[in-house]
Write a protein that holds these residues in place. Structure first.
Motif, PDB file in Angstrom:
ATOM      1  N   GLU A  16      42.783  53.714  50.946  1.00  0.00           N
ATOM      2  CA  GLU A  16      42.380  52.453  51.607  1.00  0.00           C
ATOM      3  C   GLU A  16      40.763  52.411  49.709  1.00  0.00           C
ATOM      4  O   GLU A  16      40.972  51.770  49.263  1.00  0.00           O
ATOM      5  N   ILE A  17      39.907  53.286  50.272  1.00  0.00           N
ATOM      6  CA  ILE A  17      39.001  53.552  49.560  1.00  0.00           C
ATOM      7  C   ILE A  17      38.919  53.975  48.379  1.00  0.00           C
ATOM      8  O   ILE A  17      38.863  53.953  47.610  1.00  0.00           O
ATOM      9  N   ARG A  18      39.696  54.796  48.400  1.00  0.00           N
ATOM     10  CA  ARG A  18      40.557  55.323  47.130  1.00  0.00           C
ATOM     11  C   ARG A  18      40.841  53.939  46.091  1.00  0.00           C
ATOM     12  O   ARG A  18      40.743  54.378  44.533  1.00  0.00           O
ATOM     13  N   ASP A  19      42.271  53.593  46.522  1.00  0.00           N
ATOM     14  CA  ASP A  19      42.815  52.477  45.523  1.00  0.00           C
ATOM     15  C   ASP A  19      41.056  51.061  45.473  1.00  0.00           C
ATOM     16  O   ASP A  19      41.145  51.037  44.016  1.00  0.00           O
ATOM     17  N   ILE A  20      40.352  51.522  46.035  1.00  0.00           N
ATOM     18  CA  ILE A  20      39.140  49.751  45.616  1.00  0.00           C
ATOM     19  C   ILE A  20      38.177  51.137  44.509  1.00  0.00           C
ATOM     20  O   ILE A  20      38.393  50.258  43.934  1.00  0.00           O
ATOM     21  N   LEU A  21      38.097  51.937  44.498  1.00  0.00           N
ATOM     22  CA  LEU A  21      37.527  52.744  42.993  1.00  0.00           C
ATOM     23  C   LEU A  21      38.428  53.477  42.259  1.00  0.00           C
ATOM     24  O   LEU A  21      37.873  52.961  41.014  1.00  0.00           O
ATOM     25  N   ASP A  22      39.747  53.708  42.180  1.00  0.00           N
ATOM     26  CA  ASP A  22      40.325  53.154  40.745  1.00  0.00           C
ATOM     27  C   ASP A  22      40.313  52.152  40.418  1.00  0.00           C
ATOM     28  O   ASP A  22      40.838  52.203  39.392  1.00  0.00           O
ATOM     29  N   THR A  23      40.477  51.094  41.164  1.00  0.00           N
ATOM     30  CA  THR A  23      40.580  49.732  41.098  1.00  0.00           C
ATOM     31  C   THR A  23      38.716  49.253  40.417  1.00  0.00           C
ATOM     32  O   THR A  23      39.433  49.139  39.201  1.00  0.00           O
ATOM     33  N   ALA A  24      37.705  49.626  40.664  1.00  0.00           N
ATOM     34  CA  ALA A  24      36.301  49.848  40.061  1.00  0.00           C
ATOM     35  C   ALA A  24      36.662  50.475  39.084  1.00  0.00           C
ATOM     36  O   ALA A  24      35.930  49.844  37.440  1.00  0.00           O
ATOM     37  N   ILE A  25      36.765  51.805  38.870  1.00  0.00           N
ATOM     38  CA  ILE A  25      37.257  52.461  37.836  1.00  0.00           C
ATOM     39  C   ILE A  25      37.320  52.344  36.474  1.00  0.00           C
ATOM     40  O   ILE A  25      37.500  51.774  35.296  1.00  0.00           O
ATOM     41  N   SER A  26      38.984  51.430  36.338  1.00  0.00           N
ATOM     42  CA  SER A  26      39.672  50.856  35.670  1.00  0.00           C
ATOM     43  C   SER A  26      39.475  50.178  35.309  1.00  0.00           C
ATOM     44  O   SER A  26      39.193  49.116  34.238  1.00  0.00           O
ATOM     45  N   ALA A  27      38.769  49.131  35.473  1.00  0.00           N
ATOM     46  CA  ALA A  27      38.157  47.418  35.355  1.00  0.00           C
ATOM     47  C   ALA A  27      36.794  47.982  34.491  1.00  0.00           C
ATOM     48  O   ALA A  27      36.275  46.981  33.728  1.00  0.00           O
ATOM     49  N   THR A  28      35.749  48.765  34.938  1.00  0.00           N
ATOM     50  CA  THR A  28      34.661  49.007  34.515  1.00  0.00           C
ATOM     51  C   THR A  28      35.222  49.257  32.776  1.00  0.00           C
ATOM     52  O   THR A  28      34.837  48.775  32.351  1.00  0.00           O
ATOM     53  N   ILE A  29      36.607  50.188  32.866  1.00  0.00           N
ATOM     54  CA  ILE A  29      36.127  51.341  31.714  1.00  0.00           C
ATOM     55  C   ILE A  29      37.024  50.194  30.577  1.00  0.00           C
ATOM     56  O   ILE A  29      36.625  50.398  29.560  1.00  0.00           O
ATOM     57  N   THR A  30      38.113  49.092  31.128  1.00  0.00           N
ATOM     58  CA  THR A  30      38.749  48.129  30.016  1.00  0.00           C
ATOM     59  C   THR A  30      37.860  47.641  29.851  1.00  0.00           C
ATOM     60  O   THR A  30      37.747  47.382  28.581  1.00  0.00           O
ATOM     61  N   SER A  31      36.335  47.089  30.454  1.00  0.00           N
ATOM     62  CA  SER A  31      35.438  45.705  29.757  1.00  0.00           C
ATOM     63  C   SER A  31      35.098  46.767  29.424  1.00  0.00           C
ATOM     64  O   SER A  31      34.410  45.967  27.457  1.00  0.00           O
TER      65      SER A  31
END
Length: 123
Positions: free
Chosen positions: A103-118
């Protein structure tokens, strides 16, 4: 840590091994990627060991994106912003892959992807 713009990160890591904690096997590492000349990373990994039979290690790294890696990716047809994003993503994925909680791995994955996209869209 991934530090950009004028941001500053601070890491104070501490491992304490009591006298009766024989056979302890511990490691404490902090890796940081600076994405601008004004970004700063302060890191202080510490070990306090009172046992005799232990295996403990600590370390810290602070660096920037490798220009040779960026050059390689751009010569393979990737725009510079996308090449930067790939390298930043690879750095962040190392942390995500080590996370034992899905669950934490999924949250981290989403946060990293969103940050890099922005970051890429903002370039």
């Amino acid at each position: 840590g991934i530090v950009a713009e004028r941001a500053e990160s601070t890491f104070n890591g501490y491992v304490y091994v009591e006298r009766d904690a024989q056979k302890t096997d511990s490691s404490l590492y902090n890796k940081n990627l600076l994405l601008s000349k004004r970004a700063r990373a302060n890191t202080r990994p510490q070990l306090e060991i009172y046992a005799d039979d232990v295996k403990c290690a600590h370390g810290s790294t602070i660096g920037q994106l490798d220009e040779n890696q960026l050059f390689y990716l751009t010569t393979r047809g990737h725009p510079k912003a996308a090449a930067r994003a790939m390298l930043i993503d690879a750095f962040g994925r190392e942390v995500v892959e080590d996370c034992p909680v899905p669950e934490i791995r999924d949250i981290l994955d989403t946060a990293i992807s969103a940050t890099i996209t922005s970051m890429v869209e903002g370039v």
